[in-house]
Scaffold this motif. Structure first.
Motif, PDB file in Angstrom:
ATOM      1  N   GLY A 210      35.980  44.671  39.370  1.00 54.91           N
ATOM      2  CA  GLY A 210      35.193  43.536  38.908  1.00 54.91           C
ATOM      3  C   GLY A 210      35.961  42.557  38.058  1.00 54.91           C
ATOM      4  N   PHE A 211      37.305  42.658  38.066  1.00 59.97           N
ATOM      5  CA  PHE A 211      38.097  41.758  37.235  1.00 59.97           C
ATOM      6  C   PHE A 211      38.381  40.414  37.905  1.00 59.97           C
ATOM      7  CE2 PHE A 211      39.208  46.056  35.844  1.00 59.97           C
ATOM      8  CZ  PHE A 211      38.880  45.976  34.499  1.00 59.97           C
ATOM      9  N   ILE A 212      38.426  40.375  39.251  1.00 57.10           N
ATOM     10  CA  ILE A 212      38.749  39.134  39.962  1.00 57.10           C
ATOM     11  C   ILE A 212      37.765  38.952  41.105  1.00 57.10           C
ATOM     12  CG2 ILE A 212      41.204  39.200  39.375  1.00 57.10           C
ATOM     13  CD1 ILE A 212      41.732  40.382  42.132  1.00 57.10           C
ATOM     14  N   ARG A 213      37.881  37.775  41.717  1.00 53.42           N
ATOM     15  CA  ARG A 213      36.969  37.433  42.812  1.00 53.42           C
ATOM     16  C   ARG A 213      37.457  37.995  44.144  1.00 53.42           C
ATOM     17  NH1 ARG A 213      37.513  31.187  42.240  1.00 53.42           N
ATOM     18  NH2 ARG A 213      39.662  31.947  42.065  1.00 53.42           N
ATOM     19  N   ARG A 214      36.549  38.028  45.103  1.00 52.20           N
ATOM     20  CA  ARG A 214      36.857  38.466  46.457  1.00 52.20           C
ATOM     21  C   ARG A 214      37.843  37.508  47.134  1.00 52.20           C
ATOM     22  NH1 ARG A 214      37.895  42.323  49.948  1.00 52.20           N
ATOM     23  NH2 ARG A 214      37.482  41.655  52.094  1.00 52.20           N
ATOM     24  N   ALA A 413      56.158  36.697  37.874  1.00 54.45           N
ATOM     25  CA  ALA A 413      54.775  36.510  38.295  1.00 54.45           C
ATOM     26  C   ALA A 413      54.046  37.850  38.389  1.00 54.45           C
ATOM     27  CB  ALA A 413      54.733  35.789  39.643  1.00 54.45           C
ATOM     28  N   GLN A 414      54.732  38.858  38.941  1.00 54.23           N
ATOM     29  CA  GLN A 414      54.106  40.184  39.035  1.00 54.23           C
ATOM     30  C   GLN A 414      53.834  40.777  37.648  1.00 54.23           C
ATOM     31  OE1 GLN A 414      57.056  42.093  41.506  1.00 54.23           O
ATOM     32  NE2 GLN A 414      55.860  41.766  43.388  1.00 54.23           N
ATOM     33  N   LYS A 415      54.777  40.573  36.732  1.00 55.41           N
ATOM     34  CA  LYS A 415      54.592  41.093  35.374  1.00 55.41           C
ATOM     35  C   LYS A 415      53.423  40.403  34.672  1.00 55.41           C
ATOM     36  CE  LYS A 415      57.123  41.901  31.069  1.00 55.41           C
ATOM     37  NZ  LYS A 415      58.438  41.757  30.373  1.00 55.41           N
ATOM     38  N   LEU A 416      53.357  39.087  34.823  1.00 57.37           N
ATOM     39  CA  LEU A 416      52.260  38.344  34.207  1.00 57.37           C
ATOM     40  C   LEU A 416      50.924  38.711  34.834  1.00 57.37           C
ATOM     41  CD1 LEU A 416      53.920  34.806  33.874  1.00 57.37           C
ATOM     42  CD2 LEU A 416      53.365  36.393  32.014  1.00 57.37           C
ATOM     43  N   ALA A 418      50.124  41.577  36.263  1.00 56.36           N
ATOM     44  CA  ALA A 418      49.743  42.924  35.814  1.00 56.36           C
ATOM     45  C   ALA A 418      49.164  42.895  34.402  1.00 56.36           C
ATOM     46  CB  ALA A 418      50.957  43.844  35.867  1.00 56.36           C
ATOM     47  N   GLY A 419      49.617  41.938  33.578  1.00 55.57           N
ATOM     48  CA  GLY A 419      49.092  41.823  32.225  1.00 55.57           C
ATOM     49  C   GLY A 419      47.877  40.930  32.129  1.00 55.57           C
ATOM     50  N   GLY A 420      47.438  40.410  33.272  1.00 53.20           N
ATOM     51  CA  GLY A 420      46.255  39.563  33.277  1.00 53.20           C
ATOM     52  C   GLY A 420      46.500  38.174  32.751  1.00 53.20           C
TER      53      GLY A 420
END
Length: 476
Positions: A210-214, A413-416, A418-420
């Motif tokens: 539920g953290f991001i959209r479909r 980008a992947q690190k950012l 993963a940290g939201g």
């Protein structure tokens, strides 16, 4: 009889010193003193130098790739186009023998039996055996010009053979480089696909929590599908390139699959490429040498046509015996002989002889124009290859920098993400850019090596791998 003998000797003496038609002179074509490319591109002087002539005999060994060496060695031994060119060379040599034979006397043996009868019913037998000889004395050199043209035709066929060899070695190398490039692109696509699938799984877990959209899941799935769709196209190109190499080696399409489907690196280009001087092209390029030989042949054929304006002198003779039965053929009283000169001179030909001379003169003129065109084409080919090789090296340096930057960008980008701290679009865009520049870098690696092959080909590389054959003498 003595007068006839001395007259024949006089004709032979005249024949030895008279040849009509223009004498061939090797073109004295001025060449540039140096190449434009290396002198106007300081950044490339370390990789292209004119200080020494390149070793073009087996240039492909400069890539230090045993697989490429093996393929080209087999192609030289098995290629069907090369076999056709070899056959044409043998054919030209046989044609030269035919032309030379006209310089020598021709003799025919004959024998016959005839039964003759009259209205009274009586019949007689007649046996005959003999030897007929003739010699057309080449007073004005028409036959010798034919031999000269045949000599030049042999050179044409030999340079055709060498030209096929140059093209063959280049085509094998270019296809091999393309193959290694496609295999590297496939590997990169699969590596990026695996990374994108990891990102898609992460996005899907975040969406399920539920953290991001479909929509983010759809975006990552679309990127995965797009990358996956590139692999079959590259695999198709890989397999078709293997088929092309097999054809060049005179093999069935499937013959090299097991050998070439194993991945290998793109062969690195040598650090320095000496190209020699522009004047070297006149010696190296088979197409220029072939054009010069065609000019020689065309010049000689003007003499062949001109000789038709003059009389032809022949010396003919016959020796035979005849009798009513086979046993009588050996009797001296049954023998007969004859010998004497003859002359023929075309008095009226409705202008066909002079028209043929004009035809041959125009053929000579066309051959001279084609020779000039061949030289200009050779100069263009080398200069274009120099520019392409130098500029693609510069492009490759920039692409390597772009790959390093984009890899760092993907990691950030992947690190950012993963940290939201950023959304998935930034990750997808970074991965997409990395795939594009890595793919472009592979294509540039192939292009640098391919441009070097084109440069070697433009310099006439490859033909010296076949031992040069002795050129027959013009006069028998």
């Amino acid at each position: 009889m003595k007068r006839l003998f001395f007259a024949s000797l006089l004709l032979i003496a005249v024949a030895a010193g008279c040849t009509v038609g223009p004498e061939y002179r090797q073109p004295n074509r001025p060449m540039p003193r140096e190449w434009i490319g290396p002198s106007t591109q300081p950044a490339t002087r370390a990789s292209v130098t004119t200080e020494a002539a390149a070793d073009v005999a087996q240039w492909w060994r400069n890539f230090h790739d045993p697989a490429l060496d093996s393929l080209i060695d087999r192609a030289i031994g098995q290629n069907l186009d090369l076999q056709l060119a070899s056959s044409r060379l043998r054919q030209a040599r046989a044609a030269r023998t035919i032309a030379t034979a006209q310089l020598f006397p021709q003799a025919d043996a004959s024998g016959s039996y005839r039964l003759q009868g009259t209205g009274t019913g009586r019949s007689t037998s007649l046996y005959q055996a003999g030897l007929d000889a003739s010699w057309e004395i080449d007073v004005f050199g028409g036959v010798r010009r034919s031999v000269e043209a045949a000599d030049a035709d042999i050179v044409v066929a030999r340079e055709d053979l060498r030209d096929v060899l140059v093209t063959l070695t280049s085509e094998v190398a270019l296809n091999y480089l393309d193959l290694r490039g496609f295999q590297r692109q496939i590997a990169i696509a699969r590596q990026n696909l695996a990374a994108q699938e990891d990102t898609a799984r992460l996005v899907r877990r975040r969406q399920e929590g539920g953290f991001i959209r479909r929509l983010d899941v759809a975006n990552t799935d679309a990127q995965v599908a797009s990358t996956r769709s590139q692999i079959p196209r590259l695999e198709q190109a890989e397999r078709q390139t293997i088929y092309n190499i097999a054809l060049l080696l005179g093999l069935e399409p499937s013959a090299l699959i097991a050998e070439l489907e194993r991945d290998a690196a793109i062969p690195p280009s040598p650090a320095e490429v000496p190209v020699g001087l522009p004047s070297d092209l006149l010696r190296r390029r088979p197409d220029i040498r072939r054009a010069e030989a065609n000019l020689h042949a065309a010049t000689a054929r003007v003499g062949v046509a001109t000789a038709d304006l003059f009389p032809r002198f022949s010396l003919t003779g016959s020796l035979g015996t005849s009798g009513a039965n086979a046993r009588s053929l050996g009797n001296a009283s049954s023998a007969f002989w004859s010998i004497g000169p003859s002359i023929s001179w075309p008095i009226f030909s409705a202008g066909s002889i002079r028209a043929n001379i004009r035809v041959q003169n125009e053929s000579q003129n066309q051959a001279a124009i084609f020779y000039e065109q061949s030289v200009l084409t050779a100069l263009r080919d080398v200069e274009s290859s120099l520019v392409a090789y130098a500029r693609e090296q510069q492009r490759r340096v920039s692409l390597r920098e772009a790959v390093d930057i984009n890899r760092e960008r993907v990691q950030m980008a992947q690190k950012l993400y993963a940290g939201g701290e950023t959304d998935s679009l930034n990750v997808l865009d970074a991965q997409r850019s990395l795939l594009a520049v890595e793919d472009a870098l592979v294509q540039s690696d192939v292009a640098v090596a391919s441009n070097l092959v084109f440069l070697y080909k433009a310099m006439g590389g490859g033909w010296e791998a076949v031992a040069p054959e002795r050129t027959p003498t013009t006069r028998p």
